[in-house]
Design a protein around this motif. Structure first.
Motif, PDB file in Angstrom:
ATOM      1  N   LYS A 178       1.596  19.883  -0.809  1.00 28.71           N
ATOM      2  CA  LYS A 178       1.900  18.675   0.225  1.00 28.71           C
ATOM      3  C   LYS A 178       0.894  19.436   0.918  1.00 28.71           C
ATOM      4  CE  LYS A 178       6.605  18.018   0.467  1.00 28.71           C
ATOM      5  NZ  LYS A 178       8.257  17.401   1.554  1.00 28.71           N
ATOM      6  N   LEU A 179       0.522  20.620   1.389  1.00 31.24           N
ATOM      7  CA  LEU A 179      -0.642  20.881   2.104  1.00 31.24           C
ATOM      8  C   LEU A 179      -1.668  21.046   1.672  1.00 31.24           C
ATOM      9  CD1 LEU A 179       0.608  23.807   3.621  1.00 31.24           C
ATOM     10  CD2 LEU A 179       0.763  21.864   4.700  1.00 31.24           C
ATOM     11  N   TRP A 180      -1.934  20.690   0.458  1.00 28.61           N
ATOM     12  CA  TRP A 180      -3.372  20.414  -0.578  1.00 28.61           C
ATOM     13  C   TRP A 180      -3.693  19.450  -0.393  1.00 28.61           C
ATOM     14  CZ3 TRP A 180      -6.843  24.267  -0.502  1.00 28.61           C
ATOM     15  CH2 TRP A 180      -7.026  24.820  -0.836  1.00 28.61           C
ATOM     16  N   ALA A 181      -2.655  18.669  -0.509  1.00 32.19           N
ATOM     17  CA  ALA A 181      -2.689  17.126  -1.053  1.00 32.19           C
ATOM     18  C   ALA A 181      -3.101  16.275   0.557  1.00 32.19           C
ATOM     19  CB  ALA A 181      -1.088  16.765  -1.303  1.00 32.19           C
ATOM     20  N   SER A 182      -2.619  16.722   1.556  1.00 28.78           N
ATOM     21  CA  SER A 182      -3.043  16.159   2.794  1.00 28.78           C
ATOM     22  C   SER A 182      -5.230  16.221   2.789  1.00 28.78           C
ATOM     23  CB  SER A 182      -3.463  16.859   4.039  1.00 28.78           C
ATOM     24  OG  SER A 182      -3.560  18.437   3.814  1.00 28.78           O
ATOM     25  N   LYS A 183      -5.275  17.364   1.837  1.00 30.41           N
ATOM     26  CA  LYS A 183      -7.110  17.091   2.092  1.00 30.41           C
ATOM     27  C   LYS A 183      -7.482  17.272   3.104  1.00 30.41           C
ATOM     28  CE  LYS A 183      -7.400  14.358  -1.567  1.00 30.41           C
ATOM     29  NZ  LYS A 183      -7.874  12.651  -2.409  1.00 30.41           N
ATOM     30  N   LEU A 184      -7.129  18.289   3.964  1.00 31.09           N
ATOM     31  CA  LEU A 184      -7.226  18.733   5.198  1.00 31.09           C
ATOM     32  C   LEU A 184      -7.897  20.408   5.513  1.00 31.09           C
ATOM     33  CD1 LEU A 184      -4.112  16.593   7.661  1.00 31.09           C
ATOM     34  CD2 LEU A 184      -6.714  16.439   7.213  1.00 31.09           C
ATOM     35  N   PHE A 185      -7.314  20.838   4.783  1.00 26.19           N
ATOM     36  CA  PHE A 185      -7.668  22.479   4.651  1.00 26.19           C
ATOM     37  C   PHE A 185      -8.650  22.764   2.917  1.00 26.19           C
ATOM     38  CE2 PHE A 185      -3.243  21.025   6.048  1.00 26.19           C
ATOM     39  CZ  PHE A 185      -3.828  21.611   7.179  1.00 26.19           C
ATOM     40  N   SER A 186      -8.849  23.746   4.117  1.00 31.10           N
ATOM     41  CA  SER A 186     -10.218  24.425   2.769  1.00 31.10           C
ATOM     42  C   SER A 186      -9.420  25.557   2.081  1.00 31.10           C
ATOM     43  CB  SER A 186     -11.456  24.960   3.248  1.00 31.10           C
ATOM     44  OG  SER A 186     -11.326  25.802   4.547  1.00 31.10           O
ATOM     45  N   SER A 187      -8.005  26.437   2.503  1.00 30.97           N
ATOM     46  CA  SER A 187      -7.899  27.218   2.259  1.00 30.97           C
ATOM     47  C   SER A 187      -6.741  27.580   2.628  1.00 30.97           C
ATOM     48  CB  SER A 187      -8.718  28.807   2.490  1.00 30.97           C
ATOM     49  OG  SER A 187      -8.406  29.002   4.091  1.00 30.97           O
ATOM     50  N   ILE A 188      -5.270  27.741   1.770  1.00 30.47           N
ATOM     51  CA  ILE A 188      -3.241  27.386   1.945  1.00 30.47           C
ATOM     52  C   ILE A 188      -2.910  28.883   1.484  1.00 30.47           C
ATOM     53  CG2 ILE A 188      -1.604  26.538   2.564  1.00 30.47           C
ATOM     54  CD1 ILE A 188      -3.871  24.031   1.679  1.00 30.47           C
ATOM     55  N   ASP A 189      -2.591  29.844   2.214  1.00 22.29           N
ATOM     56  CA  ASP A 189      -1.408  30.241   1.364  1.00 22.29           C
ATOM     57  C   ASP A 189      -0.340  31.097   2.539  1.00 22.29           C
ATOM     58  OD1 ASP A 189      -3.399  31.725   0.016  1.00 22.29           O
ATOM     59  OD2 ASP A 189      -4.407  32.649   1.996  1.00 22.29           O
ATOM     60  N   ILE A 190       1.431  30.869   1.528  1.00 25.71           N
ATOM     61  CA  ILE A 190       2.163  31.358   2.338  1.00 25.71           C
ATOM     62  C   ILE A 190       2.899  32.512   2.294  1.00 25.71           C
ATOM     63  CG2 ILE A 190       4.455  30.450   2.537  1.00 25.71           C
ATOM     64  CD1 ILE A 190       4.003  27.722   1.544  1.00 25.71           C
ATOM     65  N   TYR A 191       2.979  33.554   3.279  1.00 24.47           N
ATOM     66  CA  TYR A 191       3.052  34.503   3.591  1.00 24.47           C
ATOM     67  C   TYR A 191       3.989  34.853   3.273  1.00 24.47           C
ATOM     68  CZ  TYR A 191      -2.223  35.689   3.168  1.00 24.47           C
ATOM     69  OH  TYR A 191      -2.839  35.897   2.485  1.00 24.47           O
ATOM     70  N   LEU A 192       5.764  35.826   2.734  1.00 22.84           N
ATOM     71  CA  LEU A 192       6.609  36.351   3.445  1.00 22.84           C
ATOM     72  C   LEU A 192       6.530  37.198   3.866  1.00 22.84           C
ATOM     73  CD1 LEU A 192      10.113  36.548   3.429  1.00 22.84           C
ATOM     74  CD2 LEU A 192       9.918  38.353   1.374  1.00 22.84           C
ATOM     75  N   ILE A 193       6.933  37.335   5.296  1.00 21.67           N
ATOM     76  CA  ILE A 193       6.268  38.454   6.188  1.00 21.67           C
ATOM     77  C   ILE A 193       7.365  39.570   6.307  1.00 21.67           C
ATOM     78  CG2 ILE A 193       5.829  38.800   8.707  1.00 21.67           C
ATOM     79  CD1 ILE A 193       3.809  37.562   7.640  1.00 21.67           C
ATOM     80  N   LYS A 194       8.688  39.234   6.604  1.00 26.46           N
ATOM     81  CA  LYS A 194       9.948  40.632   6.673  1.00 26.46           C
ATOM     82  C   LYS A 194      10.839  39.753   6.064  1.00 26.46           C
ATOM     83  CE  LYS A 194      10.856  39.619  11.318  1.00 26.46           C
ATOM     84  NZ  LYS A 194      10.810  40.113  12.464  1.00 26.46           N
ATOM     85  N   THR A 195      11.645  40.906   6.215  1.00 23.86           N
ATOM     86  CA  THR A 195      13.533  40.259   5.991  1.00 23.86           C
ATOM     87  C   THR A 195      14.248  40.431   6.200  1.00 23.86           C
ATOM     88  OG1 THR A 195      13.951  41.156   3.894  1.00 23.86           O
ATOM     89  CG2 THR A 195      12.985  38.827   3.458  1.00 23.86           C
ATOM     90  N   GLU A 196      15.703  40.565   6.683  1.00 29.57           N
ATOM     91  CA  GLU A 196      16.469  40.442   7.489  1.00 29.57           C
ATOM     92  C   GLU A 196      17.658  40.355   7.145  1.00 29.57           C
ATOM     93  OE1 GLU A 196      15.797  39.874  11.818  1.00 29.57           O
ATOM     94  OE2 GLU A 196      13.996  41.464  11.922  1.00 29.57           O
ATOM     95  N   GLY A 197      17.777  40.752   6.735  1.00 28.72           N
ATOM     96  CA  GLY A 197      19.440  40.951   5.311  1.00 28.72           C
ATOM     97  C   GLY A 197      19.288  39.315   5.432  1.00 28.72           C
TER      98      GLY A 197
END
Length: 848
Positions: A76-95
């Protein structure tokens, strides 16, 4: 001890491996979490709320990491054609809670654009066609498409070596927080490349000259060629390679093929084309049998196919005889079925044998059920009333399908002039082969059908002002309805025209109205007109008009025109009755020997015309129109008991230089012309032929003759022909008929009193610049010749005044036709010895 340590180490490795494998397996299968928080980082001007919302991720939802929700968010983010780079990270988990981070960077916006290598006026087209406006997001796709667009654009213009570079530089030290770039587009067109030679190898059966002629769009250099340049365009070249093979197929070589083709660069300006062929053997037609036909016999189908056993095989002609895609109304097998209800029919030629270079064929026909129109509708008419359109339709609900009727309907809707003829389209819907039904929807696009003429200029010795209003889709029944004035009542297809023109030497007022469907049931046109003109003689003492010396004409006419069914329904029979009253007061000129008096002209006109022009009346691409008419008065000399022979003898004996004789001469002419007696025959024909694409040739022929029933009474001084110039009427309002012949001054090719017979031949080559709804523009080149004569004894149809030249036409719905012509007269006009040379003509509101 060493052995023990070694075994312990091996066990440790196995344990670590097992843990890693278990973790990897768990990761690949994904683990379910509850999304606790999504944060946004990176170089962006969008709010965190906006980005998270657009990604589709929301707090509290159950997600699998890794899993489909993360992938969809990225998409969805890439389809917007508004960004040159996109990454999604898992920062941490609590349980079972997961914390995500979206890291992205905005695409830079265009700050400034500089285009080098082309002229300033061309830059606007580049910006518009590639959307290179300030603030647009600069993507890799934008730079690539811009580069490719410009490269291909100039290659099509013959600049085969065009190179385009697109560079961007980031804007630094910018007070605006957004990421912005400056763009530089550099275009190096290089030299225009022309085709120096086209060489064929392997051709023995067909000469290289004939093969080069078959290449309609790709030509080698030849200074004598005007309309086809020698530039190389890859798209056209590929089409011409197909044309070469078609040339072989036309001559029986069905296996001919191009083995290779290559471009040889001789220098920066010239290339050569090398084409290697394999011709194969020549074939002939063998037996041709029809399979699947029950509606038509083999003999009937053969009459359309017109191919006999033993003829040289011609694959191109075979294809056209089955279905000619270049002519929608061609005489072919497909149209035979399509015009008689078999919408769902299909015809396929199949070769069943090719032994001994003789091709036996089966024409396999699937007829299907006859199709009937179920629903027929029209969309897009927001001004024209439905009944005006539906009465023109030749396709009715419940009627048997006919392709010819669909084509004819499109043409006649275009001829109305209310719609953009280039955008008229039939749309077939709900096609049901099993039930044999189809719905048809015509889509129309309204265009302005009313015109205003407001102009001023100098001519005839003074200023001329003109005000003209023409409403071509008028509705007289709504004339008393206040709400119908938008700005005038419209929609019923009627024509109402008002015109006022005046100068110090003349005044003219005219009104006309026509109803194309009198009674609303049949195409019977009623036309009426009323006019009044006043003309004054020039006063040499004051340099102005002498109002005591005037010539008035009052006229009225009523006409009926009916569409015929025989010989076909392209014919129209028209009849009209008209009356003009000519009143002279102290108006002594060379044309009238009586300065005070009157003449009456009561005449009947009958005409036969045929018009099958293609859809667009402004720029027809085919068809023809012709008309022949006879206008005549009553033969008064048969029953008015006047001895015109005696009057003629007396008139011939008078001396016009003697004052008394001049008075008597006027009295005699007053008696001769109190009621005009004449007959007038005219013919005009125009033929339109499409040469290639939208290049059209218009050829024309005109003839007119004005005669007298009684030679002693003589030919009347009115209704005469005046040849030469732009063809527009001027300040002489004595009932004359003005004939266009460009390259000469107005009315200069006829005697002072006008001709009684004329003929004209014309040839015009037209090519459109644009045929859009707002304006239709086309250029033209012409050659024409014509002459007028004072009597039939002097008539010579080949003694012509010749001319040639070029011009431009612009049609705008609100103003009608405007144009300019530059014509060169090759012959001398009367009273001179040198050819006339160049003349400039301005065209306003003339026929197309």
């Amino acid at each position: 001890m060493k052995t023990y340590i070694k075994q312990l180490f091996t066990i440790l490795i196995l344990i670590i491996s097992s843990v890693v494998v278990a973790q990897q397996t768990s990761f690949n299968n994904g683990k379910s979490y509850i999304l606790e928080e999504v944060t946004v980082t990176g170089n962006t001007n969008f709010s965190e709320t906006t980005i998270v919302s657009f990604s589709g991720l929301r707090k509290g939802q159950e997600i699998i990491i890794p899993g489909e929700q993360i992938s969809n968010a990225l998409k969805k983010l890439w389809a917007s054609k508004l960004f040159s780079s996109i990454d999604i990270y898992l920062i941490k988990t609590e349980g079972n809670k997961a914390f995500l981070e979206i890291n992205l960077a905005d695409l830079p916006e265009l700050n400034t654009l500089e285009i080098q290598g082309i002229k300033k006026k061309k830059k606007e087209d580049v910006i518009k066609d590639n959307n290179l406006t300030k603030g647009v997001k600069v993507t890799e796709n934008l730079t690539t498409t811009t580069r490719n667009y410009l490269t291909n654009k100039y290659k099509k213009d013959g600049y085969l070596n065009t190179k385009v570079t697109v560079n961007t530089t980031e804007v630094t030290n910018d007070s605006i927080a957004k990421s912005r770039v400056n763009m530089l587009v550099y275009i190096d067109k290089g030299e225009k490349v022309k085709i120096d030679k086209i060489t064929f190898n392997g051709n023995e059966k067909i000469s290289s000259k004939k093969l080069r002629k078959a290449m309609k769009n790709t030509k080698k250099k030849n200074f004598l060629r005007v309309f086809k340049r020698s530039k190389y365009i890859e798209e056209n070249y590929k089409e011409d390679l197909v044309s070469i093979i078609d040339k072989y197929k036309e001559n029986g070589y069905r296996d001919a093929r191009i083995i290779s083709d290559s471009i040889i660069y001789k220098d920066k300006k010239n290339i050569s084309l090398n084409i290697t062929l394999e011709e194969g053997e020549q074939y002939k037609f063998g037996k041709i049998t029809f399979v699947g036909n029950s509606v038509y016999t083999d003999e009937q189908l053969q009459t359309i196919l017109r191919i006999k056993e033993g003829e040289t095989y011609n694959g191109v002609e075979l294809r056209k005889r089955i279905a000619d895609d270049t002519k929608p109304d061609a005489l072919d097998l497909t149209n035979l079925y399509q015009n008689n209800g078999y919408l769902f029919s299909s015809i396929n030629p199949v070769e069943i044998s090719a032994e001994g270079n003789v091709i036996d064929m089966e024409i396999r026909i699937s007829e299907g059920k006859p199709a009937y129109f179920n629903n027929v509708s029209v969309t897009g008419n927001d001004r024209t009333n439905d009944h005006v359109i539906y009465r023109e339709l030749r396709t009715k609900p419940g009627q048997l399908y006919s392709k010819a009727n669909v084509i004819r309907t499109i043409r006649e809707l275009g001829q109305l002039g209310f719609f953009d003829a280039q955008l008229l389209t039939p749309d077939f819907k709900n096609m049901n082969p099993n039930e044999g039904t189809v719905d048809l929807e015509y889509t129309v696009v309204e265009r302005g059908s009313s015109q205003i003429e407001l102009q001023g200029g100098y001519g005839g010795g003074g200023f001329i002002g003109t005000l003209g209003l023409s409403f071509n889709n008028f509705s007289i029944k709504d004339i008393f309805k206040k709400e119908a004035y938008k700005p005038v009542p419209m929609g019923d297809g009627q024509t109402l025209a008002l015109r006022l023109q005046a100068s110090q030497f003349f005044q003219t007022y005219s009104f006309s109205f026509s109803e194309p469907w009198l009674g609303g049931k049949r195409p019977v046109q009623l036309s009426t007109s009323l006019s009044h003109t006043r003309q004054f003689l020039y006063d040499p003492t004051t340099g102005g008009a002498n109002k005591d010396k005037r010539f008035n004409i009052t006229g009225i006419s009523v006409g009926i025109a009916k569409r015929l069914k025989v010989p076909d329904d392209y014919f129209t029979l028209s009849q009209s009755v008209s009356f003009q009253h000519y009143n002279l007061k102290n108006y002594n000129t060379g044309l009238f020997t009586f300065g005070d008096g009157y003449s009456n002209n009561l005449s009947y006109t009958i005409g036969l015309s045929r018009n099958n022009l293609f859809t667009d009346p402004i720029y027809p691409e085919g068809g023809s129109s012709f008309s022949i008419s006879a206008k005549m008065s009553l033969p008064y000399s048969l029953f008015n008991n006047v001895d015109y022979e005696a009057l003629k003898e007396e008139r011939d004996a008078l001396d016009p230089t003697d004052a008394d004789d001049l008075i008597r001469l006027g009295e005699i002419d007053q008696e001769r012309y109190n009621w005009l007696e004449f007959y007038k025959v005219k013919f005009k024909g125009d033929w339109y032929t499409r040469i290639v694409k939208k290049l059209v040739v218009k050829s024309g022929l005109e003839f007119g003759f004005l005669g007298a029933y009684n030679s002693d009474r003589g030919v009347i001084p009115f209704e005469r022909f005046f040849l030469g110039g732009d063809g527009l009427g001027n300040y002489s309002l004595d009932g004359r008929e003005v004939i266009q012949l460009r390259g000469y001054p107005n009315q200069s090719l006829s005697s002072q009193d006008g001709g009684t017979i004329y003929n004209k031949f014309s040839l015009e080559l037209r090519y459109p610049i644009t045929l859009g709804a707002q304006a239709k523009i086309y250029g033209l080149m012409f050659a024409e010749g014509g002459a007028s004569f004072d009597n039939f004894r002097d008539y010579n149809p080949f003694d012509l005044n010749r001319s040639a030249g070029f011009g431009l036409r612009i049609f705008m719905p609100a103003f009608g036709l405007l144009g300019i012509d530059f014509g060169h007269g090759f012959d001398a006009i009367s009273g001179t010895t040198l050819k006339n040379g160049w003349e400039t003509h301005f065209i306003i509101g003339q026929q197309f």
